[in-house]
Design a protein around this motif. Structure first.
Motif, short mmCIF file in Angstrom:
data_model
loop_
_atom_site.label_atom_id
_atom_site.label_comp_id
_atom_site.label_asym_id
_atom_site.label_seq_id
_atom_site.Cartn_x
_atom_site.Cartn_y
_atom_site.Cartn_z
N LEU A 1 -14.76 -12.44 -34.63
CA LEU A 1 -14.24 -11.60 -33.55
C LEU A 1 -14.53 -10.13 -33.85
O LEU A 1 -14.47 -9.68 -34.99
N LYS A 2 -14.83 -9.36 -32.76
CA LYS A 2 -15.23 -7.96 -32.92
C LYS A 2 -14.08 -7.04 -33.27
O LYS A 2 -14.27 -6.01 -33.91
N GLY A 3 -12.88 -7.36 -32.81
CA GLY A 3 -11.75 -6.48 -33.08
C GLY A 3 -11.61 -5.40 -32.03
O GLY A 3 -12.17 -5.49 -30.92
N ILE A 4 -10.86 -4.37 -32.32
CA ILE A 4 -10.57 -3.29 -31.37
C ILE A 4 -11.86 -2.52 -31.05
O ILE A 4 -12.59 -2.12 -31.96
N PRO A 5 -12.15 -2.30 -29.77
CA PRO A 5 -13.36 -1.53 -29.40
C PRO A 5 -13.29 -0.12 -29.96
O PRO A 5 -12.24 0.53 -29.94
N ASP A 6 -14.42 0.33 -30.45
CA ASP A 6 -14.47 1.68 -31.02
C ASP A 6 -14.90 2.67 -29.93
O ASP A 6 -16.07 3.01 -29.77
N ASP A 7 -13.92 3.11 -29.17
CA ASP A 7 -14.21 4.09 -28.11
C ASP A 7 -13.04 5.05 -27.97
O ASP A 7 -11.94 4.77 -28.44
N ASN A 8 -13.32 6.17 -27.33
CA ASN A 8 -12.28 7.19 -27.12
C ASN A 8 -12.54 7.85 -25.77
O ASN A 8 -13.09 8.94 -25.67
N PRO A 9 -12.14 7.15 -24.72
CA PRO A 9 -12.44 7.65 -23.37
C PRO A 9 -11.69 8.95 -23.07
O PRO A 9 -10.61 9.20 -23.59
N SER A 10 -12.31 9.74 -22.20
CA SER A 10 -11.68 11.00 -21.78
C SER A 10 -10.45 10.72 -20.94
O SER A 10 -10.41 9.79 -20.14
N GLU A 11 -9.44 11.54 -21.13
CA GLU A 11 -8.19 11.37 -20.38
C GLU A 11 -8.37 11.68 -18.90
O GLU A 11 -7.50 11.35 -18.08
N TRP A 12 -9.47 12.36 -18.50
CA TRP A 12 -9.70 12.72 -17.10
C TRP A 12 -10.67 11.79 -16.40
O TRP A 12 -10.94 11.96 -15.22
N LEU A 13 -11.18 10.81 -17.16
CA LEU A 13 -12.09 9.84 -16.55
C LEU A 13 -11.34 8.52 -16.39
O LEU A 13 -11.29 7.68 -17.28
N ALA A 14 -10.76 8.37 -15.23
CA ALA A 14 -9.89 7.24 -14.98
C ALA A 14 -10.62 5.90 -15.12
O ALA A 14 -10.07 4.93 -15.64
N TRP A 15 -11.86 5.85 -14.65
CA TRP A 15 -12.59 4.58 -14.71
C TRP A 15 -12.93 4.19 -16.15
O TRP A 15 -12.98 3.02 -16.48
N ARG A 16 -13.13 5.22 -17.01
CA ARG A 16 -13.38 4.93 -18.42
C ARG A 16 -12.09 4.44 -19.10
O ARG A 16 -12.12 3.54 -19.94
N LEU A 17 -11.01 5.01 -18.74
CA LEU A 17 -9.72 4.57 -19.28
C LEU A 17 -9.42 3.13 -18.89
O LEU A 17 -8.95 2.33 -19.69
N ALA A 18 -9.71 2.80 -17.64
CA ALA A 18 -9.46 1.45 -17.16
C ALA A 18 -10.34 0.43 -17.91
O ALA A 18 -9.89 -0.66 -18.29
N SER A 19 -11.61 0.78 -18.12
CA SER A 19 -12.52 -0.12 -18.83
C SER A 19 -12.07 -0.33 -20.28
O SER A 19 -12.07 -1.46 -20.80
N ALA A 20 -11.67 0.74 -20.97
CA ALA A 20 -11.21 0.64 -22.35
C ALA A 20 -9.91 -0.17 -22.43
O ALA A 20 -9.69 -0.93 -23.39
N ARG A 21 -9.05 -0.01 -21.44
CA ARG A 21 -7.81 -0.78 -21.43
C ARG A 21 -8.10 -2.27 -21.37
O ARG A 21 -7.51 -3.08 -22.09
N LYS A 22 -9.01 -2.66 -20.50
CA LYS A 22 -9.36 -4.06 -20.36
C LYS A 22 -9.97 -4.62 -21.65
O LYS A 22 -9.69 -5.75 -22.06
N ALA A 23 -10.81 -3.83 -22.32
CA ALA A 23 -11.44 -4.28 -23.56
C ALA A 23 -10.40 -4.52 -24.65
O ALA A 23 -10.46 -5.53 -25.39
N ASN A 24 -9.43 -3.63 -24.77
CA ASN A 24 -8.37 -3.80 -25.78
C ASN A 24 -7.46 -4.96 -25.44
O ASN A 24 -7.00 -5.69 -26.33
N ALA A 25 -7.19 -5.14 -24.16
CA ALA A 25 -6.36 -6.27 -23.75
C ALA A 25 -7.06 -7.58 -24.07
O ALA A 25 -6.44 -8.56 -24.53
N THR A 26 -8.36 -7.64 -23.84
CA THR A 26 -9.13 -8.85 -24.16
C THR A 26 -9.12 -9.12 -25.66
O THR A 26 -8.96 -10.27 -26.10
N ASP A 27 -9.26 -8.08 -26.46
CA ASP A 27 -9.24 -8.24 -27.91
C ASP A 27 -7.88 -8.78 -28.38
O ASP A 27 -7.82 -9.66 -29.24
N ALA A 28 -6.82 -8.25 -27.80
CA ALA A 28 -5.48 -8.71 -28.18
C ALA A 28 -5.30 -10.18 -27.82
O ALA A 28 -4.75 -10.96 -28.61
#
Length: 345
Positions: A111-138
């Motif tokens: 398993l890959k583990g937690i995605p290594d990313d740090n999306p900008s707080e002002w890019l909502a679509w990037r935040l949404a994508s990172a949220r889904k990736a972490n939820a999938t990992d969990a």
């Protein structure tokens, strides 16, 4: 022809106020449009800000859950590896379960583990994508923890089942051996109370063997240990009796040998006797035993003829050569030639 402008002006001037059409004046309309645009722009900007704020919170929450799940997975992998290295296939009732545990360990490590990313707080679509990736990992980590724990439990349960079967089988064999010992030692022990204790231990072991809800091998091993102790007491008592019997037999044999030796010595000490007939030198005869002279012929006495001597002299009475009848000189005889040889003197 009046110009259109002139006609309008003429009509505006000529038309009474009450007959002119009603509506928003151009100046006011312009102001309304400007206000609406401003309000629309303000609404759009506020909605995006709310979106980014919401996705940002959801993203950070997903990261926390993913970190927790990954930590649990790391711990589960460590436990599974330890078990896989400690357990052997022949320790399990189902040896293939150990292979399944190793497969789950490999899957967890892939398993890959937690995605290594740090999306900008002002890019909502990037935040949404990172949220889904972490939820999938969990979700994947949590599912793999359950799979590892299930595989590990299956291995442990299989090992326990094998231990239960082994302990139960050993107890059954112990009961068989104890029964034979009890039967073979009847009347052959120093203390029969040991056999009574063995009989009681056999009955208790049979009761344990018949139980249906045993989950701990110690239940069987404890019963087996108690049974073995009772068997040892009987065998020790049997050995004590055998030793006592052997010592008594040896003592009796030694006493018998001593008695035989004493009789032999007594017989050897008695003189060898032979029958002999003795003669009394004084003329008597009889029979008796002699230890050194054997049979003796009867002695005979001889009386020499009386002779007279001239001169009237006589030999002294103490002279050994004087005749048996005594008397005068005529009675003297030569003992050394005739009588003495007969008399043995």
């Amino acid at each position: 022809m009046t110009k259109p402008s002139e006609e309008v002006e003429t009509m505006d001037d000529a038309t009474p106020e009450e007959s002119k059409p009603k509506g928003i004046k151009p100046a006011k309309l312009t102001a309304v449009i400007v206000a609406a645009v401003v309000v629309a722009l303000a609404g759009i900007d506020g909605g995006y800000a709310y979106w980014t704020h919401h996705e940002g919170n959801a993203y950070h929450e997903a990261v926390t859950k993913a970190e927790t799940a990954d930590a649990a997975l790391t711990k589960a992998v460590g436990k599974a590896k330890d078990a896989a290295s400690q357990y052997k296939a022949d320790q399990l009732k189902e040896p293939k379960l150990l292979d399944k545990l190793n497969e789950q360990v490999k899957k967890a490590e892939s398993l890959k583990g937690i995605p290594d990313d740090n999306p900008s707080e002002w890019l909502a679509w990037r935040l949404a994508s990172a949220r889904k990736a972490n939820a999938t990992d969990a979700d994947e980590a949590n599912a793999q923890v359950k799979a590892l724990n299930a595989a590990l439990k299956a291995v442990r349960d299989s090992k326990l089942a094998k231990e239960l079967d082994t302990a139960k089988s050993q107890l059954r064999q112990g009961i068989d051996g104890a029964g034979k010992t009890f039967k073979d030692t009847d009347g052959k022990v120093a203390d029969n109370a040991t056999r009574d204790s063995l009989k009681k231990a056999i009955d208790e072991a049979n009761n344990t063997l018949s139980k249906k809800d045993v989950t701990d091998p110690k239940t069987y091993t404890d019963a087996k240990a108690k049974l073995d102790a009772a068997v040892r007491q009987v065998t020790d008592s049997k050995a004590a009796k055998e030793q006592a019997d052997a010592e008594a037999a040896a003592q009796a044999q030694a006493q018998a040998q001593e008695a035989a030796q004493a009789q032999a010595a007594q017989a050897a000490a008695q003189p060898q006797r032979s029958y002999s007939q003795s003669y009394n030198r004084y003329g008597g005869s009889g029979s008796g035993y002699s230890s050194n002279r054997g049979y003796s012929a009867p002695r005979q006495s001889y009386t020499a003829p009386q002779q007279s001597y001239s001169g009237g002299s006589s030999a002294p009475a103490s002279d050994p050569h004087y005749g048996a009848l005594g008397g005068g000189a005529g009675d003297f005889h030569d003992c050394s030639k005739v009588a003495c040889s007969i008399l043995g003197n």
